[in-house]
Write a protein that holds these residues in place. Structure first.
Motif, PDB file in Angstrom:
ATOM      1  N   HIS A 140      -5.197  -2.220  -8.123  1.00 59.49           N
ATOM      2  CA  HIS A 140      -6.115  -2.358  -9.250  1.00 59.49           C
ATOM      3  C   HIS A 140      -5.961  -1.309 -10.347  1.00 59.49           C
ATOM      4  O   HIS A 140      -6.089  -1.627 -11.514  1.00 59.49           O
ATOM      5  CB  HIS A 140      -7.573  -2.475  -8.764  1.00 59.49           C
ATOM      6  N   ASP A 141      -5.696  -0.064 -10.025  1.00 65.81           N
ATOM      7  CA  ASP A 141      -5.593   0.995 -11.040  1.00 65.81           C
ATOM      8  C   ASP A 141      -4.151   1.424 -11.309  1.00 65.81           C
ATOM      9  O   ASP A 141      -3.922   2.482 -11.913  1.00 65.81           O
ATOM     10  CB  ASP A 141      -6.413   2.213 -10.621  1.00 65.81           C
ATOM     11  N   ILE A 142      -3.193   0.629 -10.898  1.00 66.46           N
ATOM     12  CA  ILE A 142      -1.788   1.020 -10.989  1.00 66.46           C
ATOM     13  C   ILE A 142      -1.345   1.280 -12.429  1.00 66.46           C
ATOM     14  O   ILE A 142      -0.396   2.021 -12.676  1.00 66.46           O
ATOM     15  CB  ILE A 142      -0.884  -0.028 -10.290  1.00 66.46           C
ATOM     16  N   GLY A 143      -2.050   0.726 -13.387  1.00 66.26           N
ATOM     17  CA  GLY A 143      -1.698   0.930 -14.790  1.00 66.26           C
ATOM     18  C   GLY A 143      -2.193   2.225 -15.399  1.00 66.26           C
ATOM     19  O   GLY A 143      -1.818   2.566 -16.528  1.00 66.26           O
ATOM     20  N   CYS A 144      -3.018   2.974 -14.690  1.00 62.52           N
ATOM     21  CA  CYS A 144      -3.611   4.195 -15.262  1.00 62.52           C
ATOM     22  C   CYS A 144      -2.565   5.220 -15.732  1.00 62.52           C
ATOM     23  O   CYS A 144      -2.646   5.683 -16.876  1.00 62.52           O
ATOM     24  CB  CYS A 144      -4.572   4.844 -14.273  1.00 62.52           C
ATOM     25  N   PRO A 145      -1.594   5.596 -14.905  1.00 61.67           N
ATOM     26  CA  PRO A 145      -0.633   6.607 -15.382  1.00 61.67           C
ATOM     27  C   PRO A 145       0.144   6.168 -16.626  1.00 61.67           C
ATOM     28  O   PRO A 145       0.327   6.955 -17.557  1.00 61.67           O
ATOM     29  CB  PRO A 145       0.302   6.797 -14.178  1.00 61.67           C
ATOM     30  N   VAL A 146       0.574   4.920 -16.671  1.00 63.10           N
ATOM     31  CA  VAL A 146       1.314   4.427 -17.836  1.00 63.10           C
ATOM     32  C   VAL A 146       0.390   4.341 -19.048  1.00 63.10           C
ATOM     33  O   VAL A 146       0.806   4.652 -20.173  1.00 63.10           O
ATOM     34  CB  VAL A 146       1.980   3.065 -17.536  1.00 63.10           C
ATOM     35  N   ALA A 147      -0.845   3.930 -18.838  1.00 63.60           N
ATOM     36  CA  ALA A 147      -1.801   3.866 -19.949  1.00 63.60           C
ATOM     37  C   ALA A 147      -1.979   5.240 -20.577  1.00 63.60           C
ATOM     38  O   ALA A 147      -2.029   5.366 -21.810  1.00 63.60           O
ATOM     39  CB  ALA A 147      -3.138   3.308 -19.461  1.00 63.60           C
ATOM     40  N   ALA A 188       0.836  -1.206   0.000  1.00 64.24           N
ATOM     41  CA  ALA A 188       0.000   0.000   0.000  1.00 64.24           C
ATOM     42  C   ALA A 188       0.871   1.257   0.000  1.00 64.24           C
ATOM     43  O   ALA A 188       0.599   2.204  -0.753  1.00 64.24           O
ATOM     44  CB  ALA A 188      -0.943  -0.008   1.210  1.00 64.24           C
ATOM     45  N   LEU A 189       1.912   1.255   0.799  1.00 64.01           N
ATOM     46  CA  LEU A 189       2.814   2.414   0.839  1.00 64.01           C
ATOM     47  C   LEU A 189       3.526   2.616  -0.497  1.00 64.01           C
ATOM     48  O   LEU A 189       3.730   3.748  -0.939  1.00 64.01           O
ATOM     49  CB  LEU A 189       3.832   2.251   1.967  1.00 64.01           C
ATOM     50  N   ARG A 190       3.887   1.530  -1.148  1.00 58.46           N
ATOM     51  CA  ARG A 190       4.526   1.643  -2.464  1.00 58.46           C
ATOM     52  C   ARG A 190       3.561   2.236  -3.484  1.00 58.46           C
ATOM     53  O   ARG A 190       3.950   3.079  -4.300  1.00 58.46           O
ATOM     54  CB  ARG A 190       5.030   0.278  -2.928  1.00 58.46           C
ATOM     55  N   VAL A 191       2.312   1.800  -3.445  1.00 58.81           N
ATOM     56  CA  VAL A 191       1.311   2.341  -4.357  1.00 58.81           C
ATOM     57  C   VAL A 191       1.110   3.833  -4.091  1.00 58.81           C
ATOM     58  O   VAL A 191       1.073   4.638  -5.026  1.00 58.81           O
ATOM     59  CB  VAL A 191      -0.020   1.563  -4.240  1.00 58.81           C
ATOM     60  N   ILE A 192       0.988   4.204  -2.832  1.00 60.73           N
ATOM     61  CA  ILE A 192       0.806   5.622  -2.476  1.00 60.73           C
ATOM     62  C   ILE A 192       1.989   6.447  -2.960  1.00 60.73           C
ATOM     63  O   ILE A 192       1.814   7.524  -3.544  1.00 60.73           O
ATOM     64  CB  ILE A 192       0.581   5.773  -0.961  1.00 60.73           C
ATOM     65  N   ALA A 193       3.204   5.953  -2.736  1.00 58.56           N
ATOM     66  CA  ALA A 193       4.406   6.668  -3.175  1.00 58.56           C
ATOM     67  C   ALA A 193       4.426   6.817  -4.697  1.00 58.56           C
ATOM     68  O   ALA A 193       4.801   7.872  -5.228  1.00 58.56           O
ATOM     69  CB  ALA A 193       5.662   5.947  -2.680  1.00 58.56           C
ATOM     70  N   TYR A 194       4.014   5.763  -5.389  1.00 59.87           N
ATOM     71  CA  TYR A 194       3.959   5.802  -6.852  1.00 59.87           C
ATOM     72  C   TYR A 194       2.961   6.859  -7.320  1.00 59.87           C
ATOM     73  O   TYR A 194       3.278   7.698  -8.170  1.00 59.87           O
ATOM     74  CB  TYR A 194       3.567   4.417  -7.380  1.00 59.87           C
ATOM     75  N   TYR A 195       1.766   6.834  -6.759  1.00 58.54           N
ATOM     76  CA  TYR A 195       0.759   7.815  -7.148  1.00 58.54           C
ATOM     77  C   TYR A 195       1.150   9.235  -6.752  1.00 58.54           C
ATOM     78  O   TYR A 195       0.792  10.188  -7.439  1.00 58.54           O
ATOM     79  CB  TYR A 195      -0.604   7.473  -6.546  1.00 58.54           C
ATOM     80  N   ALA A 196       1.867   9.388  -5.663  1.00 56.93           N
ATOM     81  CA  ALA A 196       2.270  10.719  -5.209  1.00 56.93           C
ATOM     82  C   ALA A 196       3.153  11.423  -6.241  1.00 56.93           C
ATOM     83  O   ALA A 196       3.222  12.659  -6.258  1.00 56.93           O
ATOM     84  CB  ALA A 196       2.992  10.624  -3.870  1.00 56.93           C
ATOM     85  N   GLN A 197       3.792  10.656  -7.107  1.00 58.50           N
ATOM     86  CA  GLN A 197       4.654  11.216  -8.153  1.00 58.50           C
ATOM     87  C   GLN A 197       3.897  11.522  -9.447  1.00 58.50           C
ATOM     88  O   GLN A 197       4.476  12.045 -10.392  1.00 58.50           O
ATOM     89  CB  GLN A 197       5.798  10.238  -8.461  1.00 58.50           C
ATOM     90  N   GLN A 198       2.621  11.184  -9.486  1.00 55.98           N
ATOM     91  CA  GLN A 198       1.833  11.314 -10.714  1.00 55.98           C
ATOM     92  C   GLN A 198       0.967  12.577 -10.689  1.00 55.98           C
ATOM     93  O   GLN A 198       0.672  13.123  -9.635  1.00 55.98           O
ATOM     94  CB  GLN A 198       0.906  10.095 -10.878  1.00 55.98           C
ATOM     95  N   HIS A 227      -5.968   9.788  -7.370  1.00 58.43           N
ATOM     96  CA  HIS A 227      -5.560   8.384  -7.448  1.00 58.43           C
ATOM     97  C   HIS A 227      -5.469   7.745  -6.058  1.00 58.43           C
ATOM     98  O   HIS A 227      -5.942   6.636  -5.842  1.00 58.43           O
ATOM     99  CB  HIS A 227      -4.194   8.241  -8.137  1.00 58.43           C
ATOM    100  N   ILE A 228      -4.834   8.460  -5.147  1.00 57.13           N
ATOM    101  CA  ILE A 228      -4.640   7.915  -3.796  1.00 57.13           C
ATOM    102  C   ILE A 228      -5.975   7.733  -3.096  1.00 57.13           C
ATOM    103  O   ILE A 228      -6.238   6.668  -2.513  1.00 57.13           O
ATOM    104  CB  ILE A 228      -3.688   8.811  -2.969  1.00 57.13           C
ATOM    105  N   LEU A 229      -6.834   8.744  -3.128  1.00 55.49           N
ATOM    106  CA  LEU A 229      -8.119   8.648  -2.428  1.00 55.49           C
ATOM    107  C   LEU A 229      -9.021   7.582  -3.042  1.00 55.49           C
ATOM    108  O   LEU A 229      -9.695   6.843  -2.316  1.00 55.49           O
ATOM    109  CB  LEU A 229      -8.815  10.008  -2.413  1.00 55.49           C
ATOM    110  N   HIS A 230      -9.035   7.487  -4.371  1.00 56.27           N
ATOM    111  CA  HIS A 230      -9.841   6.451  -5.023  1.00 56.27           C
ATOM    112  C   HIS A 230      -9.355   5.070  -4.583  1.00 56.27           C
ATOM    113  O   HIS A 230     -10.159   4.218  -4.187  1.00 56.27           O
ATOM    114  CB  HIS A 230      -9.749   6.579  -6.547  1.00 56.27           C
ATOM    115  N   THR A 231      -8.064   4.857  -4.650  1.00 56.12           N
ATOM    116  CA  THR A 231      -7.501   3.549  -4.323  1.00 56.12           C
ATOM    117  C   THR A 231      -7.705   3.209  -2.859  1.00 56.12           C
ATOM    118  O   THR A 231      -8.041   2.062  -2.519  1.00 56.12           O
ATOM    119  CB  THR A 231      -6.004   3.512  -4.702  1.00 56.12           C
ATOM    120  N   GLN A 232      -7.539   4.177  -1.991  1.00 58.19           N
ATOM    121  CA  GLN A 232      -7.765   3.955  -0.561  1.00 58.19           C
ATOM    122  C   GLN A 232      -9.228   3.575  -0.296  1.00 58.19           C
ATOM    123  O   GLN A 232      -9.503   2.655   0.478  1.00 58.19           O
ATOM    124  CB  GLN A 232      -7.387   5.204   0.217  1.00 58.19           C
TER     125      GLN A 232
END
Length: 170
Positions: free
Chosen positions: A61-68, A10-20, A26-31
């Motif tokens: 689940h939505d980790i591919g959105c920024p790359v897409a 979860a922390l890795r996902v948050i850190a990833y989204y924080a850079q986007q 993204h963070i609030l939706h995923t949380q």
């Protein structure tokens, strides 16, 4: 206190989204999806390990959105699922707290998370229903379609109860 495997992910996902771009969204939706997924999965008495795996899938689940968006110009389900499965597979390669089957299941779920038939086949209905609820709350679907989505796409007792609580005040 040490974070467990699920929390580290979860922390890795948050850190990833924080850079986007649109990090907060993204963070609030995923949380929200992760929280509702856990609630539904626990309400279905799926067992702690399955509930944890389901929650991990929700975080991813939505980790591919920024790359897409970068590769395809949008985050339509087919693109985000494709890119998400690739990212999930890469991220989980060095995760030692999961079995190879669990890693494959997570990648498959991320790669099909918008598909109702896949939710039933792979048994990730709690995540599918949680994402549906959050997408309705966020306005991705018209509120007037709530009854139709409930009738056609909500199959767990816990998901139906949560859906009813939020959308059909009785």
């Amino acid at each position: 206190m040490e974070w467990d495997c699920k929390d580290k992910l979860a922390l890795r996902v948050i850190a990833y989204y924080a850079q986007q771009e649109h990090a907060e969204r993204h963070i609030l939706h995923t949380q929200a999806v992760a929280s509702y997924t856990r609630l539904i999965a626990a309400g279905e008495n799926l067992g702690e390990q399955t509930v944890n795996l389901m929650e991990m899938a929700a975080w991813l689940h939505d980790i591919g959105c920024p790359v897409a968006i970068l590769k395809h110009g949008n985050s339509l389900p087919e693109y985000q699922q494709k890119e998400g499965k690739i990212i999930t597979t890469e991220w989980l390669r060095d995760v030692h707290c999961l079995t190879p089957d669990e890693k494959q299941w997570l990648a498959d779920v991320v790669g099909t998370h918008h598909q109702f038939h896949a939710a039933q086949e792979l048994r990730f209905e709690p995540l599918f229903e949680a994402d549906l609820i959050v997408n309705l709350l966020e306005g991705y679907y018209e509120r007037g379609k709530a009854r139709h989505l409930y009738d056609k796409l909500t199959v767990t007792d816990a998901g139906r109860k949560l859906f009813t609580t939020i959308f059909f005040k009785e």
